[in-house]
Design a protein around this motif. Structure first.
Motif, PDB file in Angstrom:
ATOM      1  N   THR A   1     -81.595  -8.513  59.784  1.00  0.00           N
ATOM      2  CA  THR A   1     -80.812  -7.338  59.400  1.00  0.00           C
ATOM      3  C   THR A   1     -79.415  -7.442  59.998  1.00  0.00           C
ATOM      4  OG1 THR A   1     -82.800  -5.959  59.366  1.00  0.00           O
ATOM      5  CG2 THR A   1     -80.699  -4.822  59.494  1.00  0.00           C
ATOM      6  N   VAL A   2     -78.411  -7.324  59.137  1.00  0.00           N
ATOM      7  CA  VAL A   2     -77.023  -7.216  59.573  1.00  0.00           C
ATOM      8  C   VAL A   2     -76.677  -5.733  59.567  1.00  0.00           C
ATOM      9  CG1 VAL A   2     -74.617  -7.799  59.076  1.00  0.00           C
ATOM     10  CG2 VAL A   2     -76.416  -9.463  58.586  1.00  0.00           C
ATOM     11  N   CYS A   3     -76.243  -5.194  60.684  1.00  0.00           N
ATOM     12  CA  CYS A   3     -75.930  -3.772  60.795  1.00  0.00           C
ATOM     13  C   CYS A   3     -74.416  -3.602  60.898  1.00  0.00           C
ATOM     14  CB  CYS A   3     -76.612  -3.168  62.015  1.00  0.00           C
ATOM     15  SG  CYS A   3     -78.407  -3.365  62.000  1.00  0.00           S
ATOM     16  N   SER A   4     -73.853  -2.753  60.039  1.00  0.00           N
ATOM     17  CA  SER A   4     -72.398  -2.636  59.963  1.00  0.00           C
ATOM     18  C   SER A   4     -71.950  -1.188  59.826  1.00  0.00           C
ATOM     19  CB  SER A   4     -71.857  -3.422  58.759  1.00  0.00           C
ATOM     20  OG  SER A   4     -72.255  -4.779  58.802  1.00  0.00           O
ATOM     21  N   VAL A   5     -70.737  -0.931  60.300  1.00  0.00           N
ATOM     22  CA  VAL A   5     -70.076   0.367  60.133  1.00  0.00           C
ATOM     23  C   VAL A   5     -69.199   0.298  58.888  1.00  0.00           C
ATOM     24  CG1 VAL A   5     -68.352   1.936  61.113  1.00  0.00           C
ATOM     25  CG2 VAL A   5     -70.117   0.932  62.580  1.00  0.00           C
ATOM     26  N   HIS A   6     -69.445   1.226  57.948  1.00  0.00           N
ATOM     27  CA  HIS A   6     -68.631   1.276  56.731  1.00  0.00           C
ATOM     28  C   HIS A   6     -68.036   2.665  56.498  1.00  0.00           C
ATOM     29  CE1 HIS A   6     -71.085  -2.366  55.370  1.00  0.00           C
ATOM     30  NE2 HIS A   6     -69.827  -2.766  55.311  1.00  0.00           N
ATOM     31  N   SER A   7     -68.161   3.556  57.470  1.00  0.00           N
ATOM     32  CA  SER A   7     -67.675   4.923  57.295  1.00  0.00           C
ATOM     33  C   SER A   7     -67.328   5.510  58.652  1.00  0.00           C
ATOM     34  CB  SER A   7     -68.747   5.783  56.608  1.00  0.00           C
ATOM     35  OG  SER A   7     -69.909   5.851  57.428  1.00  0.00           O
ATOM     36  N   LYS A   8     -66.658   6.671  58.620  1.00  0.00           N
ATOM     37  CA  LYS A   8     -66.307   7.390  59.846  1.00  0.00           C
ATOM     38  C   LYS A   8     -65.584   6.477  60.847  1.00  0.00           C
ATOM     39  CE  LYS A   8     -68.178  11.368  58.735  1.00  0.00           C
ATOM     40  NZ  LYS A   8     -67.384  12.613  58.617  1.00  0.00           N
ATOM     41  N   PHE A   9     -64.533   5.818  60.340  1.00  0.00           N
ATOM     42  CA  PHE A   9     -63.771   4.905  61.201  1.00  0.00           C
ATOM     43  C   PHE A   9     -62.946   5.659  62.250  1.00  0.00           C
ATOM     44  CE2 PHE A   9     -63.884   2.543  57.040  1.00  0.00           C
ATOM     45  CZ  PHE A   9     -64.805   1.607  57.438  1.00  0.00           C
ATOM     46  N   ASP A  10     -62.765   6.977  62.043  1.00  0.00           N
ATOM     47  CA  ASP A  10     -61.857   7.733  62.903  1.00  0.00           C
ATOM     48  C   ASP A  10     -62.547   8.420  64.075  1.00  0.00           C
ATOM     49  OD1 ASP A  10     -63.256   9.455  61.320  1.00  0.00           O
ATOM     50  OD2 ASP A  10     -61.565  10.752  60.816  1.00  0.00           O
ATOM     51  N   LEU A  11     -63.799   8.078  64.359  1.00  0.00           N
ATOM     52  CA  LEU A  11     -64.471   8.656  65.518  1.00  0.00           C
ATOM     53  C   LEU A  11     -63.748   8.256  66.804  1.00  0.00           C
ATOM     54  CD1 LEU A  11     -68.266   8.064  64.717  1.00  0.00           C
ATOM     55  CD2 LEU A  11     -66.923  10.141  64.344  1.00  0.00           C
ATOM     56  N   SER A  12     -63.922   9.052  67.835  1.00  0.00           N
ATOM     57  CA  SER A  12     -63.324   8.711  69.117  1.00  0.00           C
ATOM     58  C   SER A  12     -63.945   7.418  69.639  1.00  0.00           C
ATOM     59  CB  SER A  12     -63.559   9.832  70.128  1.00  0.00           C
ATOM     60  OG  SER A  12     -64.939   9.907  70.464  1.00  0.00           O
ATOM     61  N   ARG A  13     -63.278   6.798  70.594  1.00  0.00           N
ATOM     62  CA  ARG A  13     -63.783   5.542  71.176  1.00  0.00           C
ATOM     63  C   ARG A  13     -65.180   5.745  71.756  1.00  0.00           C
ATOM     64  NH1 ARG A  13     -62.916   2.394  76.210  1.00  0.00           N
ATOM     65  NH2 ARG A  13     -62.538   0.203  75.647  1.00  0.00           N
ATOM     66  N   LYS A  14     -65.384   6.867  72.432  1.00  0.00           N
ATOM     67  CA  LYS A  14     -66.679   7.150  73.054  1.00  0.00           C
ATOM     68  C   LYS A  14     -67.766   7.310  71.998  1.00  0.00           C
ATOM     69  CE  LYS A  14     -68.795  10.321  76.431  1.00  0.00           C
ATOM     70  NZ  LYS A  14     -69.896  10.860  75.630  1.00  0.00           N
ATOM     71  N   LYS A  15     -67.469   8.099  70.950  1.00  0.00           N
ATOM     72  CA  LYS A  15     -68.481   8.366  69.925  1.00  0.00           C
ATOM     73  C   LYS A  15     -68.773   7.106  69.091  1.00  0.00           C
ATOM     74  CE  LYS A  15     -67.851  13.354  69.351  1.00  0.00           C
ATOM     75  NZ  LYS A  15     -67.482  14.442  68.403  1.00  0.00           N
ATOM     76  N   GLN A  16     -67.731   6.334  68.788  1.00  0.00           N
ATOM     77  CA  GLN A  16     -67.942   5.123  67.994  1.00  0.00           C
ATOM     78  C   GLN A  16     -68.781   4.120  68.777  1.00  0.00           C
ATOM     79  OE1 GLN A  16     -67.995   4.320  64.694  1.00  0.00           O
ATOM     80  NE2 GLN A  16     -65.761   4.517  64.446  1.00  0.00           N
ATOM     81  N   THR A  17     -68.496   4.001  70.068  1.00  0.00           N
ATOM     82  CA  THR A  17     -69.251   3.078  70.919  1.00  0.00           C
ATOM     83  C   THR A  17     -70.704   3.513  71.015  1.00  0.00           C
ATOM     84  OG1 THR A  17     -67.248   2.584  72.193  1.00  0.00           O
ATOM     85  CG2 THR A  17     -69.359   1.994  73.195  1.00  0.00           C
ATOM     86  N   GLU A  18     -70.930   4.800  71.258  1.00  0.00           N
ATOM     87  CA  GLU A  18     -72.303   5.310  71.362  1.00  0.00           C
ATOM     88  C   GLU A  18     -73.055   5.133  70.049  1.00  0.00           C
ATOM     89  OE1 GLU A  18     -71.665   9.324  72.576  1.00  0.00           O
ATOM     90  OE2 GLU A  18     -71.509   8.815  74.718  1.00  0.00           O
ATOM     91  N   ARG A  19     -72.365   5.318  68.949  1.00  0.00           N
ATOM     92  CA  ARG A  19     -72.973   5.138  67.622  1.00  0.00           C
ATOM     93  C   ARG A  19     -73.516   3.725  67.457  1.00  0.00           C
ATOM     94  NH1 ARG A  19     -69.104   5.228  62.224  1.00  0.00           N
ATOM     95  NH2 ARG A  19     -70.741   5.107  60.621  1.00  0.00           N
ATOM     96  N   VAL A  20     -72.687   2.722  67.793  1.00  0.00           N
ATOM     97  CA  VAL A  20     -73.100   1.332  67.630  1.00  0.00           C
ATOM     98  C   VAL A  20     -74.182   0.961  68.644  1.00  0.00           C
ATOM     99  CG1 VAL A  20     -72.306  -1.062  67.723  1.00  0.00           C
ATOM    100  CG2 VAL A  20     -70.895   0.662  66.593  1.00  0.00           C
ATOM    101  N   LEU A  21     -74.063   1.484  69.858  1.00  0.00           N
ATOM    102  CA  LEU A  21     -75.084   1.196  70.866  1.00  0.00           C
ATOM    103  C   LEU A  21     -76.454   1.730  70.440  1.00  0.00           C
ATOM    104  CD1 LEU A  21     -73.154   1.917  74.198  1.00  0.00           C
ATOM    105  CD2 LEU A  21     -73.825  -0.316  73.279  1.00  0.00           C
TER     106      LEU A  21
END
Length: 571
Positions: free
Chosen positions: A435-455
């Motif tokens: 499985t390749v997991c990728s972000v394709h939306s919500k690029f404007d999240l804060s650094r903290k939220k984007q990091t937590e999302r991927v983690l």
């Protein structure tokens, strides 16, 4: 006319039509044409010159083929010229922003009379954009931020992949002369940086006259900025600057080293030479007035007590110390890649079917590939839900039963949702090989939220590979804000891999971050993210970024045999 330029014209045509609120199917047809041309590994200009039928290219019909041929042969597209006369040219300037599509651009122009990025920034500062219907304070702030970033971006730098489209034919054109004994493209192009400001071509020959004449009279040259006996600078019709230097064969290695750079690397080498009472310049290595070396780069390095250093490493970031300690890496090569683990088919937004992708990969000598179409979250790409994905798995099983010499793995590029969940249920992901997991939306999240999302996504043991980890599109979209060091650290703990996406507009991860993976012991995966058979040929661009990150064969997942790969994927 190179593929990138043809694609730009069709993108502009689609933009102008959309500004005029034209039929969406016409707009989509021109965008598709741009995408197809942009992604073709074959020069469209050569196909036209050879009289090939462009309608043989999937997605190109008679009408588009006619327009492409006319554009290549005449340099003009009458429909585009007509639209350029009808649509204020200021609108094209505003559409450089990702935040402004054609309709929003028109709305701002009509309401506020804004015709430049500077005026747009001022309007945002004064709070006038938020007053327009459909905008608001948040959108206004994003527009202001993007204008600021755009003004800071390096000017006149083009994608490495685009530079190749110019450099390759130009080198072949000059190399046809009998006088040319050696020829190389130097500069950041040779160091394989992800963008290139200009091209530096170096030629070795005894008689520079014919070379200069042929170079400055090339049909793509729009302006000869300067010309002498041994050097010339031209600007091509695309706006790209190309510098030519002609040297004697005895100086070619020294000149190649000098013009390859980087500046910091060259300064360090010259300092080492001075310590040995030598002088290094573009003409050779000198002891006093006597030239003692310079025909090859190896000679130059030898005179300062070093082995030859690969161009990709010449950034003065430890390569000299590594060379002194006999610790230079044995950099990965494209031939080391055994398979491509990120491919799309016509089941979603690709242009070729399963069999066509597999057969092209087999022709390239791959041992395996993974089919990783989009998941359902990407509705515009006809993303697969659980039912359609299982249907594709059955098709892959049938294909593998009748296919010799290559193994097709079952995969998916699954969207990472805003809360970090994966876009498909665990039970269907359990049936896949990877499985390749990728972000394709919500690029404007804060650094903290984007990091937590991927983690959170990586916490799921079904996450094998994090696709295009920073989300950037070079010269078009900035990377989203994310703590990549935390992501790499988590990948090491969880047994997850990070992708080095070889799409020319992505090159994500870049060489800088590839080095971070290497240092952390996290396997990288060089994949093409191919949406057509032609895209499989982008692999070398991703390998170049791996090399810039000091990566060896052992640092990449897809240099393994199929058996080794399957073992490593079993998180």
């Amino acid at each position: 006319m190179h593929n990138a330029e043809i694609a730009r014209r069709f993108h502009e045509l689609a933009d102008l039509l959309e500004i005029q609120d034209a039929n969406e199917f016409r707009v989509r047809a021109y965008r598709n044409a741009a995408s197809i041309v942009e992604g073709s590994s074959r020069p469209i200009e050569s196909m036209v010159a050879d009289g090939e039928d462009l309608t043989a290219i999937r997605g190109i019909g008679d009408d588009l083929a006619g327009k492409i041929e006319e554009l290549v042969k005449t340099g003009n597209l009458p429909q585009l010229q007509e639209l350029q006369g009808e649509v204020p040219e200021q609108l094209t300037e505003l559409m450089r922003l990702d935040q402004l599509g054609p309709k929003r651009t028109r709305a701002i122009y009509d309401a506020l009379g804004i015709g430049s990025l500077e005026e747009l920034e001022k309007a945002a500062e004064e709070g006038r954009i938020r007053e327009l219907s459909g905008f608001g304070p948040k959108t206004e702030r994003k527009i202001a931020d993007e204008v600021a970033r755009l003004s800071e971006r390096e000017d006149q730098r083009i994608l490495l992949g685009e530079a190749e489209q110019v450099a390759g034919p130009l080198v072949r054109y000059l190399d046809e002369l009998d006088e040319v004994s050696r020829i190389e493209v130097a500069g950041s192009y040779r160091r394989r940086r992800d963008t290139v400001g200009d091209l530096d071509i170096l030629v070795a020959c005894d008689d520079s006259g014919p070379v200069m004449e042929r170079f400055t009279s090339h049909p793509e040259v729009a302006e000869v900025a300067s010309q002498g006996k041994t050097r010339a600078t031209v600007h091509l019709k695309s706006g790209l600057q190309v510098d030519l230097r002609v040297v004697k064969t005895a100086s070619f290695g020294a000149a190649l080293h000098y013009f390859t750079g980087s500046k910091a690397h060259n300064v360090a080498i010259r300092k080492m030479a001075v310590e040995r009472k030598l002088k290094v310049n573009e003409y050779g290595v000198y002891r006093g007035r006597k030239r003692i070396a310079g025909e090859t780069e190896e000679e130059v390095f030898e005179q300062v007590g070093l082995p030859w250093i690969p161009p990709e490493l010449r950034e003065n970031r430890g390569e000299i110390e590594a060379a002194q300690g006999d610790r230079l890496p044995d950099l990965v090569q494209e031939k080391d890649i055994r398979g491509d683990l990120h491919l799309h088919t016509s089941a979603t937004d690709g242009r070729n079917d399963l069999r066509e992708m597999a057969e092209e990969a087999k022709r390239l000598g791959y041992e395996y590939i993974a089919i990783t179409d989009h998941s359902k979250r990407l509705a515009m790409a006809k993303g697969l839900d659980a039912r359609r994905l299982r249907q594709q798995m059955e098709e892959i099983d049938e294909l593998n039963d009748g296919l010799d010499g290559i193994r097709v793995l079952k995969g998916i590029e699954v969207d990472i949702l805003e809360d970090g969940r994966l876009d498909l249920p665990d039970d269907v992901l359990d049936e896949l090989d990877l499985t390749v997991c990728s972000v394709h939306s919500k690029f404007d999240l804060s650094r903290k939220k984007q990091t937590e999302r991927v983690l959170r996504a990586m916490d799921n043991p079904r996450c094998n590979i994090l696709g295009h980890p920073t989300g950037r599109l070079i010269n078009r979209r900035e990377a989203y804000r994310i703590d990549l060091e935390a992501i790499v650290e988590a990948a090491a703990e969880r047994g997850c891999c990070l992708e080095l996406n070889a799409q020319p507009s992505r090159l994500d991860l870049s060489g800088r971050y590839a080095g971070m993976l290497r240092d952390a012991g996290v396997p990288g995966v060089v994949s093409t993210d191919a949406h057509a058979v032609d895209h499989l040929n982008f692999m070398h661009l991703g390998v170049a970024q791996a090399r810039r990150g000091w990566m060896e064969k052992k640092h990449l997942l897809n240099t393994r045999t199929l058996k080794q790969l399957q073992k490593m994927l079993a998180r």
